[in-house]
Design a protein around this motif. Sequence first.
Motif, PDB file in Angstrom:
ATOM      1  N   THR A  81     -14.706   4.217  -0.417  1.00  0.00           N
ATOM      2  CA  THR A  81     -13.968   3.507  -0.689  1.00  0.00           C
ATOM      3  C   THR A  81     -14.263   1.722  -1.369  1.00  0.00           C
ATOM      4  N   ARG A 132     -10.056  -7.764  -6.382  1.00  0.00           N
ATOM      5  CA  ARG A 132      -9.524  -7.987  -6.163  1.00  0.00           C
ATOM      6  C   ARG A 132      -8.461  -8.400  -7.210  1.00  0.00           C
ATOM      7  N   THR A 139      -7.559   2.495  -3.711  1.00  0.00           N
ATOM      8  CA  THR A 139      -8.018   2.094  -2.553  1.00  0.00           C
ATOM      9  C   THR A 139      -8.525   2.956  -1.468  1.00  0.00           C
ATOM     10  N   ARG A 152      -0.455  -5.111  -5.884  1.00  0.00           N
ATOM     11  CA  ARG A 152      -0.864  -6.131  -5.105  1.00  0.00           C
ATOM     12  C   ARG A 152       0.269  -7.624  -6.053  1.00  0.00           C
ATOM     13  N   ARG A 201     -14.374  -2.626  -4.909  1.00  0.00           N
ATOM     14  CA  ARG A 201     -13.071  -2.888  -4.762  1.00  0.00           C
ATOM     15  C   ARG A 201     -12.788  -4.114  -6.075  1.00  0.00           C
ATOM     16  N   ASN A 222       0.833  -1.052   0.333  1.00  0.00           N
ATOM     17  CA  ASN A 222      -0.254   0.008   0.329  1.00  0.00           C
ATOM     18  C   ASN A 222       0.897   1.648   0.030  1.00  0.00           C
ATOM     19  N   ALA A 252      -4.386  -0.703  -7.169  1.00  0.00           N
ATOM     20  CA  ALA A 252      -5.635  -0.532  -6.895  1.00  0.00           C
ATOM     21  C   ALA A 252      -5.599   0.993  -6.458  1.00  0.00           C
ATOM     22  N   GLU A 280      -2.484   0.738  -4.096  1.00  0.00           N
ATOM     23  CA  GLU A 280      -2.333  -0.838  -3.390  1.00  0.00           C
ATOM     24  C   GLU A 280      -1.388  -2.045  -4.180  1.00  0.00           C
TER      25      GLU A 280
END
Length: 697
Positions: free
Chosen positions: A431, A436, A443, A450, A434, A324, A441, A448
Amino acid sequence: MTFKNIPEIFGEAVFNETVMRERLPKEVYESLMRSIRSGSTIDPTIADVVANEMKDWAVEKGATHFTHWFQPLTGVTAEKHDAFISPVSGGKIAMEFSGKELIKGESDASSFPTGGLRATFEARGYTAWDPASYAFVKDGTLFIPTAFCSYTGEALDAKTPLIRSMDALNKQALRILRLFGDTTCEHVDNTIGAEQEYFIIDKKLYDARPDLLFAGRTLFGFSAPKGQELEDHYFGSLKTRIAAYMADLDESLWRLGINAKTKHNEAAPAQHELAPIYATTNIAVDQNLLTMEYMKKVAERHGLVCLLHEKPYAGVNGSGKHNNWSLSAGGKNLLDPGKTPQENVQFLLILAAIVKAVDDYQDLMRLSVAYAGNDHRLGAGEAPPAIISIFLGEELDAIIDSIVEGTDYKGAKAPMMNLGIPSIPVFRKDTTDRNRTSPFAFTGNKFEFRMPGASQNVAMPNTVLNTAVAESFRLFADELEGAKDFHAALSELLRRTFRDHKRILFDGNGYSEEWKQEAKRRGLLNLENSVEAYKTFLADKNIELFARHGVMNRVEMQSREEIYFENYAKVINIEALTMIEMASRSYIPAVEAYIGDLSKTLKTKLTVCPDASCKTEKTLIETLSAWNDEAFDALENLKTLTSSAASNADVKKRAEDFCYRVIPAMKRLRVAVDQMESLTSSDRWPFPSYSELMFKI
Ligand code: ADP
Ligand code: MG
């Protein structure tokens, strides 16, 4: 469990700001803090005082030694302990530690990877104190976080380029803030919070598996009847043994001043996650490295082993490390859309810079998470694909559309702004949405990333991100600082940037096959494995980027490229050799022995009842013999290809051979062995099964 006063134990092993304020003379403390905040060099005249206090404090905590702690390009940390002792007259010693010893260490660098950077006749390397990351006491030693350089000043570690990238980002971000009338902010800080996933396994079972021991992951193993399909593990209640381990881990981390905050079960059986509260990036990286070390160390105390490999088991999710990332100015998060139109526009400019950075440097983003272990996750439908894209969410997408098309933003909940940008309303990012499957992304008030893998040092992903964003900021500031009409120029810049980089925005399913096709149409990179990612590192634009911002020079990059290829080849070589050893000395003989058992039974049976069909024995003997022949052939093939790959003198060719020839041969051998596992008596099977590894805890 005994009661622990957490506020009291928190940070007790750390020479932190509070301790420094208490123990250092006021002028020394203030001078040190000024250097830390501004990132300038420490006044050498205070070093002796700081060192002496640090030593006295450490000795009170039971320390006898000190070490410069650094991050060579091996991926793990390194340390060399020196005792504080110094001889005095009468055959006695005194405990001493000088400013010189604190600031700079000299160590033999010849056994660390340097990618040919440092000629062998000049084996000296230097470690230099990073005062922003606090020193701490661990196991009787004072640890001093340091950067590691060659004699001629080239970075030989992960930390040096990271700190340089934070400086570059700060410098360019300040120019952006000035454009919006902020004349007081002195420093833009880069922050990260690294969510750490890991697996836990019983130590006895771990010790019984050579593949876990040598490669950190299972190289064979027939799937257990149960995996993660019931989704009963995710956020499930913690098993007693795991709960005790986590409590012990939390306490150890808190003593080291690490803000371990959340812990929970992850998707796969025996998989868990720990997330800290975010911190300034160089500190957060150091703390994440310590967290990983303690995850392993504390596990041992509980008869467990912590696996940080990205893919310990086939067939269930692997472990990542969500990074993050955000920017903060004077305690204010710059990725928070803000409450006023003014703040919203600044936010959109920063957003545009990030979108441009990620699009322009997709290759570097991909490269920063490329290594053998992580290749198992990316694109495997459990973690982001190997294609870089950005997820912003519906609301921001709509705002960007309205900017690009010059139309009114439909979702306006508040009055339009009047800043020369026709259609941007006041907005607050919600927020809730999402995705995943996205590699990168938004947030709500941070991005983030990933893709990083569980075992990696996240210095490089952040070095790339910081430098690429610094470059966008630089270009934006160059353009806007000279503008006659700031708001018109800003409006035009936003429109152009979002229009030109829209291809990197994607909010669909990143795991799908259609996305691969779509990404190809958009001209996005799909670097499917590490080797392909490494090949992009030395592109002219990348060399220019790092050089311009003083993060890495060409020589430093060339050395790193060599280390990337080399390390990749070494990892696959170890895996292949481990497979060869396990198959030739255990699996194949075990199946032969079992076939022997069956044959004996068959013979006895036929003696006793000559008319018995003996279908079971016959079928098993036949099938297992066929698979064992296949295993034998696959083994011979793997041996040949592995030694041929390893004998390549050229490091790039070597890595390519391991990637494109050895890995398929490893897969072939695994298929045969796993099939045999499913047919062989568990008494005869030489190693613990997946069921035991994942569920006996
Ligand atoms: P989620 O993954 O569900 O969004 P959180 O919001 O708790 O979970 O945040 C996950 C991680 O992001 C935590 O480590 C947290 O400290 C970190 N984080 C939160 N705000 C920031 C920020 N401004 N900069 C960097 N990391 C942040
Ligand atoms: Mg997360």
